[in-house]
Design a protein around this motif. Structure first.
Motif, PDB file in Angstrom:
ATOM      1  N   UNK A 195       0.844  -1.196   0.000  1.00 25.16           N
ATOM      2  CA  UNK A 195       0.000   0.000   0.000  1.00 25.16           C
ATOM      3  C   UNK A 195       0.881   1.248   0.000  1.00 25.16           C
ATOM      4  N   UNK A 196       0.504   2.231  -0.789  1.00 21.96           N
ATOM      5  CA  UNK A 196       1.202   3.516  -0.800  1.00 21.96           C
ATOM      6  C   UNK A 196       0.442   4.482   0.092  1.00 21.96           C
ATOM      7  N   UNK A 197       1.181   5.208   0.901  1.00 18.51           N
ATOM      8  CA  UNK A 197       0.554   6.241   1.722  1.00 18.51           C
ATOM      9  C   UNK A 197       1.511   7.422   1.844  1.00 18.51           C
ATOM     10  N   UNK A 198       0.948   8.630   2.039  1.00 22.08           N
ATOM     11  CA  UNK A 198       1.823   9.809   2.153  1.00 22.08           C
ATOM     12  C   UNK A 198       2.565   9.806   3.480  1.00 22.08           C
ATOM     13  N   UNK A 199       3.754  10.393   3.467  1.00 20.06           N
ATOM     14  CA  UNK A 199       4.504  10.631   4.697  1.00 20.06           C
ATOM     15  C   UNK A 199       4.127  12.024   5.208  1.00 20.06           C
ATOM     16  N   UNK A 200       4.691  12.402   6.341  1.00 23.65           N
ATOM     17  CA  UNK A 200       4.461  13.769   6.842  1.00 23.65           C
ATOM     18  C   UNK A 200       4.954  14.797   5.828  1.00 23.65           C
ATOM     19  N   UNK A 201       6.081  14.509   5.201  1.00 25.44           N
ATOM     20  CA  UNK A 201       6.607  15.435   4.181  1.00 25.44           C
ATOM     21  C   UNK A 201       5.654  15.524   2.986  1.00 25.44           C
ATOM     22  N   UNK A 202       5.060  14.402   2.617  1.00 25.92           N
ATOM     23  CA  UNK A 202       4.089  14.408   1.520  1.00 25.92           C
ATOM     24  C   UNK A 202       2.844  15.208   1.876  1.00 25.92           C
ATOM     25  N   UNK A 203       2.373  15.031   3.092  1.00 25.28           N
ATOM     26  CA  UNK A 203       1.210  15.800   3.551  1.00 25.28           C
ATOM     27  C   UNK A 203       1.534  17.287   3.614  1.00 25.28           C
ATOM     28  N   UNK A 204       2.753  17.608   4.026  1.00 19.21           N
ATOM     29  CA  UNK A 204       3.171  19.020   4.077  1.00 19.21           C
ATOM     30  C   UNK A 204       3.235  19.608   2.668  1.00 19.21           C
ATOM     31  N   UNK A 205       3.734  18.833   1.709  1.00 17.01           N
ATOM     32  CA  UNK A 205       3.792  19.315   0.322  1.00 17.01           C
ATOM     33  C   UNK A 205       2.382  19.583  -0.199  1.00 17.01           C
ATOM     34  N   UNK A 206       1.465  18.676   0.078  1.00  8.97           N
ATOM     35  CA  UNK A 206       0.069  18.863  -0.343  1.00  8.97           C
ATOM     36  C   UNK A 206      -0.511  20.107   0.328  1.00  8.97           C
ATOM     37  N   UNK A 207      -0.194  20.294   1.602  1.00 12.41           N
ATOM     38  CA  UNK A 207      -0.716  21.459   2.335  1.00 12.41           C
ATOM     39  C   UNK A 207      -0.238  22.765   1.718  1.00 12.41           C
ATOM     40  N   UNK A 208       0.943  22.776   1.115  1.00 15.00           N
ATOM     41  CA  UNK A 208       1.410  24.018   0.474  1.00 15.00           C
ATOM     42  C   UNK A 208       0.664  24.295  -0.823  1.00 15.00           C
TER      43      UNK A 208
END
Length: 148
Positions: free
Chosen positions: A93-106
């Motif tokens: 399964x692929x899931x976002x990391x905290x860094x991925x969530x932060x990138x999306x938040x920007x």
């Protein structure tokens, strides 16, 4: 060409143009986060729940190989991670990391601003009708593909 043939051609050409326009907008929105539209698309598919690559491809209408390439890049850059899949030993399964969530938040503020501008341009009711028409067209194409 028959009217139905002309309608099909017009819908396809319109969809191709819309795809290009949406990709251009998505590239502009994703650029400040250091991501591409394709990375955003794949990462966005797993925001609500982790999915295997094949599941992402199905949801996004992409090839499994294309999603695999992007997923591997996201993992390599620390924006996503693979986790064990209890339903399938090999299909992680692929899931976002905290860094991925932060990138999306920007991306979110620019996304919201563009959404507001588009809805102002179309009007709320016309925007809803556009979405409904696209959903009906997609569902019809899915049904016809199942018949083949």
């Amino acid at each position: 060409m028959s009217e139905s043939g002309e309608l099909l051609s017009g819908m396809a050409l319109g969809a191709f143009r819309l795809n290009g326009q949406f990709l251009h907008v998505a590239e502009d929105l994703a650029r400040p986060s250091g991501m591409t539209a394709a990375w955003w698309q794949v990462l966005g598919a797993v925001l609500s729940e982790p999915l295997p690559v094949a599941g992402i491809a199905r949801v996004m209408g992409m090839t499994r190989q294309g999603v695999q390439r992007i997923a591997d890049l996201l993992v390599e850059r620390g924006l996503a991670e693979y986790r064990p899949n209890p339903a399938h030993r090999r299909a992680k399964l692929l899931r976002p990391t905290r860094a991925g969530l932060a990138a999306i938040a920007t991306i979110d503020p620019g996304h919201q601003a563009f959404a507001d501008r588009l809805v102002r341009e179309l009007g709320m009711e016309d925007a809803r009708q556009c979405l409904a028409a696209l959903q009906r067209l997609s569902a019809a194409l899915d049904r016809l593909a199942e018949e083949s």
